[in-house]
Enzyme design. Structure first.
Site, short mmCIF file in Angstrom:
data_model
loop_
_atom_site.label_atom_id
_atom_site.label_comp_id
_atom_site.label_asym_id
_atom_site.label_seq_id
_atom_site.Cartn_x
_atom_site.Cartn_y
_atom_site.Cartn_z
N CYS A 176 -13.04 -37.49 -77.79
CA CYS A 176 -11.89 -38.38 -78.52
C CYS A 176 -12.03 -37.73 -79.86
CB CYS A 176 -12.56 -39.64 -78.47
SG CYS A 176 -11.59 -40.86 -79.49
N CYS A 191 -5.05 -35.61 -79.71
CA CYS A 191 -5.68 -36.95 -79.35
C CYS A 191 -5.61 -36.70 -77.73
CB CYS A 191 -4.47 -38.01 -79.49
SG CYS A 191 -5.01 -39.59 -78.70
N GLU A 227 -2.40 -46.39 -72.10
CA GLU A 227 -3.43 -47.22 -71.85
C GLU A 227 -2.75 -48.21 -70.61
OE1 GLU A 227 -6.88 -47.53 -72.33
OE2 GLU A 227 -6.84 -45.81 -73.04
N ASP A 281 -14.84 -41.84 -74.50
CA ASP A 281 -13.46 -41.98 -75.24
C ASP A 281 -13.44 -43.12 -75.42
OD1 ASP A 281 -11.00 -41.13 -76.37
OD2 ASP A 281 -10.00 -41.84 -74.55
N SER A 282 -12.26 -43.72 -76.29
CA SER A 282 -11.99 -44.96 -76.45
C SER A 282 -11.24 -45.58 -75.13
CB SER A 282 -10.94 -45.16 -77.60
OG SER A 282 -9.73 -44.65 -77.00
N HIS A 331 -5.49 -38.67 -75.31
CA HIS A 331 -4.44 -39.23 -74.52
C HIS A 331 -3.07 -38.46 -74.41
CE1 HIS A 331 -7.29 -42.76 -75.40
NE2 HIS A 331 -6.55 -43.52 -74.38
N1 DGL Z 1 -8.23 -40.72 -77.10
C1 DGL Z 1 -8.37 -40.79 -78.76
C2 DGL Z 1 -8.38 -39.53 -79.25
O1 DGL Z 1 -8.29 -38.54 -78.97
C3 DGL Z 1 -7.94 -41.98 -79.36
C4 DGL Z 1 -7.58 -43.07 -79.09
C5 DGL Z 1 -7.41 -44.47 -79.83
O2 DGL Z 1 -6.67 -44.53 -80.67
O3 DGL Z 1 -8.10 -45.23 -79.19
O4 DGL Z 1 -8.29 -39.58 -80.64
#
Ligand code: DGL
Length: 268
Positions: free
Chosen positions: A73, A184, A152, A9-10, A186
């Protein structure tokens, strides 16, 4: 099959998928890379995110001998899933299709919503996936820039997030949806706030849980699951950003399986 499942993931968001996967498949080794040095992916051009996704996935295959890749992600899935499935020598599991199917199952009224990053929503990937899974469902999408940054930073509640959520969620509120997909990885960390803003009549669907179910079924069908043995399970967590922060916040978010994070170095 003693090889690990690779995930990326990011940043911290994919840990929601890792948590679900570890709970569902406790005998599996997992290697997770959080590209915190280059987050957020959401505002970046698709081609750039696709390049990151390929680099991460190949690193998991070549350096960690991953037997399968879970793209934990949505933004990376939206940008690169077809390329990854074409070029990688192992099965690739994405978050978008499982989430879309679960959303279609969850809505009773046929008015459903999805929220995600600017990259994910702008790609139209959920419009296509929901149209394929449930053509009768009317989907309203809303991008939520700023949500990822709160997570984050380790901030998952409070007035600031609530005010932002009230503003960003208004399109899905106005559309009177009865089910909302957290598109997402997150966002499950913000589920309390999102649920408070949307109200109790709206069912939240997490792409994290659905992806873990799909990964489990897929690996079982392919005969790739690890048999439980007396050998200990190994989970490794790597980050391209601040390792101490990744260890500290990652353990708070994921739990005790995250021991000491290790460094992952991007090529560029
Ligand atoms: N967790 C990532 C997702 O599911 C996104 C995060 C980001 O913007 O870095 O899209």
């Amino acid at each position: 099959m003693d090889r690990p499942i690779g995930m990326f993931d990011s940043g911290f968001g994919g840990l929601t998928v890792a948590r679900a996967l570890i709970d569902l498949l406790p005998a599996e080794h997992v290697v997770y890379i959080g590209d915190t040095g280059r987050y957020p992916y959401g505002p970046r051009p698709q081609a750039e995110v696709a390049g990151f996704a390929r680099e991460l996935a190949w690193s998991l295959v070549k350096e960690h001998d991953a037997k399968a890749i879970v793209v934990a992600c949505n933004t990376a899935s939206a940008a690169a899933i077809d390329e990854l499935k074409d070029e990688l020598p192992v099965p690739v599991i994405d978050v978008i299709e499982p989430g879309a199917r679960a959303l279609v199952d969850a809505t009773r009224s046929g008015r459903a919503g999805v929220i995600g990053t600017v990259g994910t929503i702008g790609s139209g990937a959920y419009l296509r996936a929901v149209a394929a899974a449930g053509p009768h469902v009317h989907l309203t999408s809303a991008a939520c820039p700023g949500f990822v940054e709160f997570v984050e930073r380790g901030q998952t509640s409070g007035d600031e997030i609530t005010v932002l959520a009230e503003r960003l969620l208004s399109p899905v509120q106005d559309a009177d949806v009865d089910a909302l997909l957290l598109g997402c990885t997150h966002y499950p960390y913000l589920a309390r706030v999102i649920s408070d803003v949307m109200g109790p009549a709206v069912t939240l669907v997490s792409s994290a849980d659905e992806t873990a179910f799909v990964a489990c079924t897929h690996l079982r069908e392919l005969g790739l699951l690890r048999e439980p043995t007396d050998e200990p399970v190994e989970h490794r967590f790597l980050s391209s950003g601040d390792i101490a922060w990744f260890t500290d916040l990652g353990r708070r978010l994921l739990g005790p399986e995250l021991g000491a994070a290790e460094r992952w170095q991007p090529a560029g």
